[in-house]
Scaffold this active site. Structure first.
Site, mmCIF file in Angstrom:
data_model
loop_
_atom_site.group_PDB
_atom_site.id
_atom_site.type_symbol
_atom_site.label_atom_id
_atom_site.label_comp_id
_atom_site.label_asym_id
_atom_site.label_seq_id
_atom_site.Cartn_x
_atom_site.Cartn_y
_atom_site.Cartn_z
ATOM 1 N N LYS A 191 -62.302 -90.082 -14.342
ATOM 2 C CA LYS A 191 -61.145 -89.280 -13.633
ATOM 3 C C LYS A 191 -60.621 -90.414 -12.646
ATOM 4 C CE LYS A 191 -63.269 -84.552 -14.272
ATOM 5 N NZ LYS A 191 -63.450 -83.405 -13.742
ATOM 6 N N TYR A 205 -56.799 -78.715 -19.859
ATOM 7 C CA TYR A 205 -57.539 -77.777 -18.788
ATOM 8 C C TYR A 205 -56.895 -76.274 -19.027
ATOM 9 C CZ TYR A 205 -60.355 -81.435 -16.531
ATOM 10 O OH TYR A 205 -61.300 -82.448 -16.574
ATOM 11 N N PHE A 211 -57.928 -72.928 -8.870
ATOM 12 C CA PHE A 211 -57.955 -74.313 -8.558
ATOM 13 C C PHE A 211 -57.196 -75.048 -9.559
ATOM 14 C CE2 PHE A 211 -62.065 -73.567 -10.677
ATOM 15 C CZ PHE A 211 -61.991 -74.454 -11.786
ATOM 16 N N ARG A 220 -74.206 -84.290 -20.352
ATOM 17 C CA ARG A 220 -74.190 -83.574 -19.131
ATOM 18 C C ARG A 220 -75.283 -83.754 -17.809
ATOM 19 N NH1 ARG A 220 -69.578 -80.064 -18.490
ATOM 20 N NH2 ARG A 220 -70.649 -78.827 -17.196
ATOM 21 N N THR A 242 -71.474 -80.128 -11.679
ATOM 22 C CA THR A 242 -69.893 -80.105 -11.175
ATOM 23 C C THR A 242 -69.648 -80.526 -9.750
ATOM 24 O OG1 THR A 242 -69.608 -78.541 -12.971
ATOM 25 C CG2 THR A 242 -67.633 -78.883 -11.391
ATOM 26 N N ARG A 263 -72.372 -88.338 -11.147
ATOM 27 C CA ARG A 263 -71.437 -87.570 -10.220
ATOM 28 C C ARG A 263 -72.106 -87.793 -8.517
ATOM 29 N NH1 ARG A 263 -69.963 -82.607 -13.883
ATOM 30 N NH2 ARG A 263 -67.671 -83.026 -14.290
ATOM 31 N N ASN A 289 -64.562 -85.109 -8.776
ATOM 32 C CA ASN A 289 -65.854 -85.417 -9.381
ATOM 33 C C ASN A 289 -66.138 -86.502 -10.254
ATOM 34 O OD1 ASN A 289 -64.967 -84.055 -11.339
ATOM 35 N ND2 ASN A 289 -66.179 -82.388 -11.213
ATOM 36 N N HIS A 303 -65.602 -86.533 -16.622
ATOM 37 C CA HIS A 303 -65.821 -85.431 -17.278
ATOM 38 C C HIS A 303 -66.638 -85.494 -18.589
ATOM 39 C CE1 HIS A 303 -64.216 -82.051 -20.085
ATOM 40 N NE2 HIS A 303 -64.297 -82.741 -21.030
ATOM 41 N N GLU A 328 -61.619 -82.049 -27.671
ATOM 42 C CA GLU A 328 -61.127 -82.557 -26.676
ATOM 43 C C GLU A 328 -60.846 -84.189 -27.274
ATOM 44 O OE1 GLU A 328 -63.408 -80.331 -23.057
ATOM 45 O OE2 GLU A 328 -63.943 -82.158 -23.727
HETATM 46 P P1 GDP Z 1 -67.216 -79.148 -15.361
HETATM 47 O O1 GDP Z 1 -67.498 -78.986 -17.009
HETATM 48 O O2 GDP Z 1 -68.579 -79.659 -15.026
HETATM 49 O O3 GDP Z 1 -66.350 -80.529 -15.122
HETATM 50 O O4 GDP Z 1 -66.668 -78.036 -14.714
HETATM 51 P P2 GDP Z 1 -65.754 -76.712 -14.839
HETATM 52 O O5 GDP Z 1 -65.459 -76.843 -16.553
HETATM 53 O O6 GDP Z 1 -66.353 -75.604 -14.242
HETATM 54 O O7 GDP Z 1 -64.355 -77.366 -14.337
HETATM 55 C C1 GDP Z 1 -63.515 -78.279 -14.908
HETATM 56 C C2 GDP Z 1 -62.989 -79.080 -13.499
HETATM 57 O O8 GDP Z 1 -62.303 -78.537 -12.894
HETATM 58 C C3 GDP Z 1 -64.163 -79.906 -12.742
HETATM 59 O O9 GDP Z 1 -64.801 -80.928 -13.425
HETATM 60 C C4 GDP Z 1 -63.425 -80.139 -11.501
HETATM 61 O O10 GDP Z 1 -63.022 -81.412 -11.638
HETATM 62 C C5 GDP Z 1 -62.383 -79.034 -11.394
HETATM 63 N N1 GDP Z 1 -62.906 -77.960 -10.514
HETATM 64 C C6 GDP Z 1 -63.966 -77.301 -10.823
HETATM 65 N N2 GDP Z 1 -64.174 -76.210 -9.526
HETATM 66 C C7 GDP Z 1 -63.300 -76.735 -8.910
HETATM 67 C C8 GDP Z 1 -62.886 -76.083 -7.279
HETATM 68 O O11 GDP Z 1 -63.709 -75.164 -6.836
HETATM 69 N N3 GDP Z 1 -61.815 -76.913 -6.828
HETATM 70 C C9 GDP Z 1 -60.998 -77.895 -7.329
HETATM 71 N N4 GDP Z 1 -60.197 -78.397 -6.793
HETATM 72 N N5 GDP Z 1 -61.446 -78.318 -8.778
HETATM 73 C C10 GDP Z 1 -62.526 -77.782 -9.416
#
Ligand code: GDP
Length: 138
Positions: free
Chosen positions: A10, A50, A58, A86, A92, A103, A113, A116, A127
């Site tokens: 990222k 996304y 968010f 993962r 996350t 991470r 973070n 991805h 994807e």
């Molecule tokens: P991942 O599968 O671990 O990437 O997590 P998710 O699918 O839940 O979320 C996708 C992405 O959205 C995350 O990797 C973060 O970059 C972002 N994200 C998730 N939760 C938050 C949050 O609470 N705040 C913000 N700003 N970004 C978030």
């Protein structure tokens, strides 16, 4: 069980110069690179990628962040690719990620973070083909 996953280094990790170190860890974990490119997503493309998070509070921040600078996108191959990746990247929220995960080492916050990783075989395929044409996958 699929043997491919999709990843993006990222914009935060790219900006801080962590791409090389992250790729090194991915290769040392046994992944082979099947597609790779450096690119900058438009807000529109990031929003589309996304789209599943559209209703989340968010979403706007996420789209802005993901289009804020270059990323490295890749398709990776290894047995049990999705699940193992993962584990390699960690939770996350980096504050909750295990020691040694990507991470934990390179991410600053739950939003920014570092990396991805697809969460299912089906999403890995969706994807990967969102970012790479057939001609770019090996
Ligand atoms: P991942 O599968 O671990 O990437 O997590 P998710 O699918 O839940 O979320 C996708 C992405 O959205 C995350 O990797 C973060 O970059 C972002 N994200 C998730 N939760 C938050 C949050 O609470 N705040 C913000 N700003 N970004 C978030």
């Amino acid at each position: 069980m699929s043997n491919r996953t999709f990843t993006m280094i990222k914009p935060d990790a790219f900006r801080k110069g962590h791409s090389g170190a992250i790729l090194d860890q991915i290769l040392k974990a046994g992944y082979q690179i099947k597609a790779m490119k450096m690119m900058k997503l438009s807000a529109e493309k990031a929003g589309e990628f996304y789209a599943v998070h559209k209703e989340r509070p968010f979403y706007g921040e996420l789209v802005e962040f993901m289009s804020s600078g270059p990323i490295v996108a890749a398709i990776l191959e290894k047995d049990n690719a999705v699940e193992d990746f993962r584990k390699l990247i960690g939770a996350t929220d980096p504050a909750k990620a295990e020691e040694g995960t990507i991470r934990k080492q390179f991410a600053a916050s739950v939003g920014e973070n570092a990396i991805h990783g697809s969460d299912s075989d089906a999403n890995a395929l969706i994807e990967g083909s969102f970012m790479f044409s057939g001609l770019e996958q090996f």
